[in-house]
Design a protein around this motif. Sequence first.
Motif, PDB file in Angstrom:
ATOM      1  N   CYS A  55       0.839  -1.203   0.000  1.00  0.00           N
ATOM      2  CA  CYS A  55       0.000   0.000   0.000  1.00  0.00           C
ATOM      3  C   CYS A  55       0.866   1.243   0.000  1.00  0.00           C
ATOM      4  N   ASN A  56       2.157   1.105  -0.002  1.00  0.00           N
ATOM      5  CA  ASN A  56       3.228   2.104   0.041  1.00  0.00           C
ATOM      6  C   ASN A  56       3.569   2.564   1.466  1.00  0.00           C
ATOM      7  N   GLY A  57       2.903   2.019   2.463  1.00  0.00           N
ATOM      8  CA  GLY A  57       3.251   2.330   3.852  1.00  0.00           C
ATOM      9  C   GLY A  57       4.650   1.823   4.204  1.00  0.00           C
ATOM     10  N   GLU A  59       7.071   1.310   2.141  1.00  0.00           N
ATOM     11  CA  GLU A  59       8.065   2.105   1.413  1.00  0.00           C
ATOM     12  C   GLU A  59       8.424   3.369   2.193  1.00  0.00           C
ATOM     13  N   LEU A  60       7.410   3.977   2.820  1.00  0.00           N
ATOM     14  CA  LEU A  60       7.673   5.209   3.577  1.00  0.00           C
ATOM     15  C   LEU A  60       8.665   4.941   4.692  1.00  0.00           C
ATOM     16  N   GLU A  61       8.488   3.822   5.379  1.00  0.00           N
ATOM     17  CA  GLU A  61       9.379   3.525   6.504  1.00  0.00           C
ATOM     18  C   GLU A  61      10.755   3.048   6.033  1.00  0.00           C
ATOM     19  N   PRO A 153       3.114  -0.615   9.076  1.00  0.00           N
ATOM     20  CA  PRO A 153       4.386  -1.145   8.575  1.00  0.00           C
ATOM     21  C   PRO A 153       5.381  -1.278   9.716  1.00  0.00           C
TER      22      PRO A 153
END
Lengths: 177, 377
Positions: A55-57, A59-61, A153
């Motif tokens: 969900c790209n969460g 990736e943010l972390e 995440p």
Amino acid sequence: MRRLLFDSLIRSPLTEGRPDPDYSMLAELASTLAASGRRKLGRSLSIREIDAGSCNGCELEIHALNNAFYDIDRFGLRFVASPRHADVLLVTGPVTKNMREALERTYNATPAPKWVVAVGDCAVDGGCFAGSYAVVGGVSAVVPVDLHIAGCPPSPETLLKGLLALIENAEHGATSP
Amino acid sequence: MQLSASDEPYAFLAAQGEGLHQIAVGPVHAGIIEPGHFRFTANGETVVRLEERLGYVHKGIESLMAGASLEAAARLAARISGDSTVAYSIAFARAVEAALGIEVPARAHWLRALMAELERIANHLGDIGAVCNDAAFALMHAHTIVLRERVLRQSNACFGHRLMMDRVVPGGVAKDLDRALADEIGSLLKAIREAFPRLIDLYDETASLQDRTVGTGILSHALARQYGCGGYIGRASARSFDARRDFAYSPYDTLQYDVPVLQEGDVNARVWLRIREVEQSLNLIDQILEGLPTGDIAVAISTTGEPSEGMALVEGFRGDILCWLRLDATGKVARCHLRDPSWFQWPVLEAAIEGNIVADFPLCNKSFNCSYSGHDL
């Protein structure tokens, strides 16, 4: 710009101490790769990140590992642009049907010895997306996984602990402490 | 890579002419970003045509929604696009509350807005730095991601999750904010207000950076209007629309703020829009902390015993998120559609890049920062 750079010189660094590797994750790793392969890679690992449906969460972390607080580079870990340069594939997300082939091809393009680290709850078993017609399942449904880092995440600190466990394991060969 | 269900290779839109060549990028990109395929047709360095091929992260979310309990559906809604998890949760919760005719306590509305503005600031800070980073100006990025990290840490301290996932639930919010932590947010705002103006100066006064962003990737007013582009993309191309103002929901109907709008429509304008919105959000959080009502943070959800429908429009950092859903008589989700702002932004990126050089695509793409997961569902 000059003032900003000067301030950075005189201020104490933001970078925080090294977290202890998570040895519970090591147990999973111990049986996965031959000791010789681990020794070859030493303490430095090149990481290629692959979003296989997240969900790209996550990736943010993973991005956050690059900020001054975590400064992942100091551990010899760095993100590279091509799987051909990578020792580690950091895979997020439930693997979608549409990403299955891309993930397989990326895995095959990565030279051995290599590790696959599955990041996030979805990467374990599909998480809340399990059972969908469009989802294959966790990462291990498509490529062999050496280490799971759970969380939704996982925080940058959790990610770092897992990756440090990977380096420790590389250094100590097949025996886990 | 061809992944169509049939054995027929996917036919990309054609461009004909002397000296044209194609560049295929993705689905696995060079950076830590989501997957998608970009097919450029270029004449030398200049992009003649771009076609985006998305759908790689299609997870079948709408099929999982059908028949799901409210709890399970709320968790799915929070994971449609992780960077907008708060905004999605608010949209889903408001649609459920509209369907069931539930009144949420005032404090819950205000705490939702607090989380939404923290999320907006964190994302804008990350994007401002990332655009500069894609123009090879890493200094800006190094500073903005430190500020972003501070916001995420404060969010974690206040609400128990760095991205505040699952903290907004149908009926209210899952976590209250105590006074001491509210004061800490005040200190965070002070730290951002000290650091941010110097970063804005850095952006504005670095000629080599401006050279890359000014006049690059221009989106015309007509296209922004025609496609109904929301968020900083629309507002940087003169489309003055903000769901917080134009479909005002609590507590924004009682707060004072401006909706910045620019005319230029280039990468530079989209960066400035984000800068102005960070400033607005800082002021909004001041007002929220000042006026935060006391009382309950949630009410119990009770079903009406009949099928019902609800809809909500919420301003996420990327633009307006629409949620429509139908609940069955037992209170389960019968159908639910969540429309990401990217639906109306991805198509115009193809137009904005035309005539620019291939090397400026990352810059343009980052200045749009459309969601792959939110689009693919």
